[in-house]
Design a protein around this motif. Structure first.
Motif, short mmCIF file in Angstrom:
data_model
loop_
_atom_site.label_atom_id
_atom_site.label_comp_id
_atom_site.label_asym_id
_atom_site.label_seq_id
_atom_site.Cartn_x
_atom_site.Cartn_y
_atom_site.Cartn_z
N TYR A 185 0.83 -1.20 0.00
CA TYR A 185 0.00 0.00 0.00
C TYR A 185 0.87 1.26 0.00
O TYR A 185 0.64 2.19 -0.78
N GLU A 186 1.88 1.30 0.87
CA GLU A 186 2.73 2.49 0.99
C GLU A 186 3.61 2.68 -0.23
O GLU A 186 4.00 3.81 -0.54
N SER A 187 3.94 1.60 -0.92
CA SER A 187 4.82 1.70 -2.08
C SER A 187 4.08 2.12 -3.34
O SER A 187 4.65 2.80 -4.19
N LEU A 188 2.80 1.76 -3.46
CA LEU A 188 2.08 1.99 -4.70
C LEU A 188 0.96 3.01 -4.60
O LEU A 188 0.53 3.55 -5.62
N ILE A 189 0.47 3.29 -3.39
CA ILE A 189 -0.71 4.15 -3.26
C ILE A 189 -0.42 5.40 -2.42
O ILE A 189 -0.47 6.52 -2.91
N ARG A 190 -0.11 5.22 -1.15
CA ARG A 190 0.14 6.37 -0.28
C ARG A 190 1.04 5.95 0.86
O ARG A 190 0.86 4.88 1.44
N ASN A 191 2.00 6.80 1.20
CA ASN A 191 2.94 6.50 2.28
C ASN A 191 2.71 7.45 3.45
O ASN A 191 3.22 8.57 3.45
N PRO A 192 1.97 7.05 4.47
CA PRO A 192 1.69 7.95 5.59
C PRO A 192 2.89 8.24 6.47
O PRO A 192 2.89 9.20 7.24
N GLU A 193 3.93 7.40 6.37
CA GLU A 193 5.13 7.63 7.19
C GLU A 193 5.89 8.88 6.72
O GLU A 193 6.51 9.57 7.53
N PHE A 194 5.87 9.14 5.42
CA PHE A 194 6.68 10.22 4.87
C PHE A 194 6.38 11.58 5.50
O PHE A 194 7.30 12.23 6.01
N PRO A 195 5.14 12.07 5.53
CA PRO A 195 4.91 13.40 6.12
C PRO A 195 5.18 13.45 7.62
O PRO A 195 5.51 14.52 8.14
N ARG A 196 5.09 12.30 8.30
CA ARG A 196 5.36 12.29 9.74
C ARG A 196 6.82 12.59 10.06
O ARG A 196 7.15 13.03 11.17
N LEU A 197 7.71 12.33 9.09
CA LEU A 197 9.14 12.57 9.32
C LEU A 197 9.44 14.05 9.56
O LEU A 197 10.42 14.38 10.24
N PHE A 198 8.62 14.94 9.02
CA PHE A 198 8.94 16.37 8.99
C PHE A 198 8.04 17.10 9.99
O PHE A 198 6.96 17.59 9.66
N THR A 199 8.51 17.15 11.23
CA THR A 199 7.68 17.66 12.33
C THR A 199 7.43 19.16 12.22
O THR A 199 6.48 19.66 12.84
#
Length: 385
Positions: free
Chosen positions: A91-105
């Motif tokens: 899911y994160e590789s092909l559709i949406r990666n929710p972890e990415f925006p969390r990295l940038f506080t």
């Protein structure tokens, strides 16, 4: 002659913007060399991470604007689950990666679809932050190219592993995104490709070609000046001719007494007034009594090489790659004595250093390997310094 207009319309014109990831000051130094050598006229951004404390201070200062077009800071502690199962990864590789925006506080995050190339340092597999950045880069731009660059000793001895490490993952990316990781990620940038061990240099098994990072005298001067602007280095007021670089011994020391014993013997041979100890940031056995001078400075040790402060020093270490970086990056004329054959029962690491350091000795002047105490005492004679 103009090309056929339909051909021009169908041809993909990738964006020409570069992103570099730096988790340590050393990464930042290496990436500055790469940028200066290969794409100094292209817009280039830097992404620093929480892996090294001083990088947060650098990010919050205005200094990075003199070297990069934009800067970002990623906090790996915000990743909720770095060890995901297959469905979540898909899911994160092909559709949406929710972890990415969390990295940038702080909310300031890179727009990954604008980058044509992403550079990062990861011997072996990418770390959890680089993995999330790469995943988002591929998700946003299937034409992105990924590049590795050196991270010291490990990059010459540990083969790089593809960011998409499984065959199933590579097939999913090909089918779902039209993304071929073998074509997109196939270069490892090193200052001295000749130092790479066979397992690293074997393109057929790793999928990576080795590319040399040029560091001419003029380039070294430019990068040294930029590093001075970024870190504001002032050398410690130490007159010692001999500097012992400690090891990161927090988790690997088998016998701290034998480790400390050799250091004391060396100090006695050279004279305590001519000797100092530089504790390793992760070293827990590098503190001695007040008789021994300590080289204490919060700045990266490589800055001392960049400023030319080590040219007439003798550096001693079991196998510290901080010694090597002075030669690789800045062509330092300092003298180095490696003591790894004398490690004995000091460490419980199972590493073979011989091939790497023997090659290093042939490539650079003033590099010595002490294979016995007798050889070491001979190397420490005044007429050999």
């Amino acid at each position: 002659m103009c090309k056929n207009t339909s051909e021009s319309r169908n041809k993909y014109n990738p964006p020409s913007r570069i992103l570099g990831i730096a988790s340590t000051p050393y990464h930042l130094m290496v990436f500055l060399f790469i940028r200066d050598a290969f794409f100094k006229d292209l817009p280039t951004d830097i992404l620093l991470t929480d892996k090294t404390a001083c990088l947060k201070d650098l990010y919050t200062s205005p200094k990075l604007s003199s070297c990069f077009d934009d800067a970002f800071f990623a906090d790996g502690r915000q990743i909720r689950n770095p060890y995901k199962k297959g469905p979540a990864m898909l899911y994160e590789s092909l559709i949406r990666n929710p972890e990415f925006p969390r990295l940038f506080t702080d909310g300031h995050k890179p727009d990954m679809k604008q980058y044509s190339h992403v550079f990062f340092a990861s011997p072996g597999l990418p770390d959890e932050i680089s993995k999330e950045i790469v995943k988002e880069a591929i998700l946003q731009n299937r034409h992105v190219r990924l590049h590795r660059f050196e991270d010291g000793f490990a990059s010459y001895t540990r083969p790089p592993v593809s960011s998409v490490s499984t065959r199933a993952g590579r097939l999913v990316y090909r089918a779902g995104k039209g993304f071929n990781i073998k074509k997109a990620e196939n270069r490892l940038y090193l200052f001295e490709p000749a130092l790479a061990e066979p397992a690293v240099a074997d393109h057929k098994s790793t999928g990576f070609h080795l590319k040399k990072i040029p560091n001419s005298p003029d380039r070294i001067k430019r990068i040294s000046r930029r590093l001075g602007e970024l870190f504001g280095f002032t050398p410690p007021a130490i007159d010692a001719e001999y500097i012992f670089l400690g090891q990161g011994t927090a988790n690997i020391t088998q016998n701290p007494d034998s480790y400390a014993s050799l250091i004391r013997e060396i100090a006695q041979k050279t004279g305590y007034d001519r000797f100092c100890m530089k504790p390793h940031p992760r070293g827990v056995h590098d503190r001695f009594d007040q008789q021994m001078t300590l080289y204490e400075d919060g700045a990266p040790f490589e800055l001392a090489f960049a400023g030319g402060y080590m040219e007439h020093k003798t550096l001693l270490s079991y196998y510290s790659t901080a010694c090597v970086s002075g030669k690789l990056l800045f062509h330092s004329g300092c003298r180095i004595i490696f003591l790894y054959p004398l490690a004995g029962d000091s460490f419980n690491e199972k590493c073979d250093y011989e091939l790497y350091f023997s090659k290093l000795k042939k490539l650079y002047e003033n590099v010595e390997i002490a294979r016995s105490k007798e050889e070491l005492w001979e190397l420490l004679q005044p007429d050999r310094g």
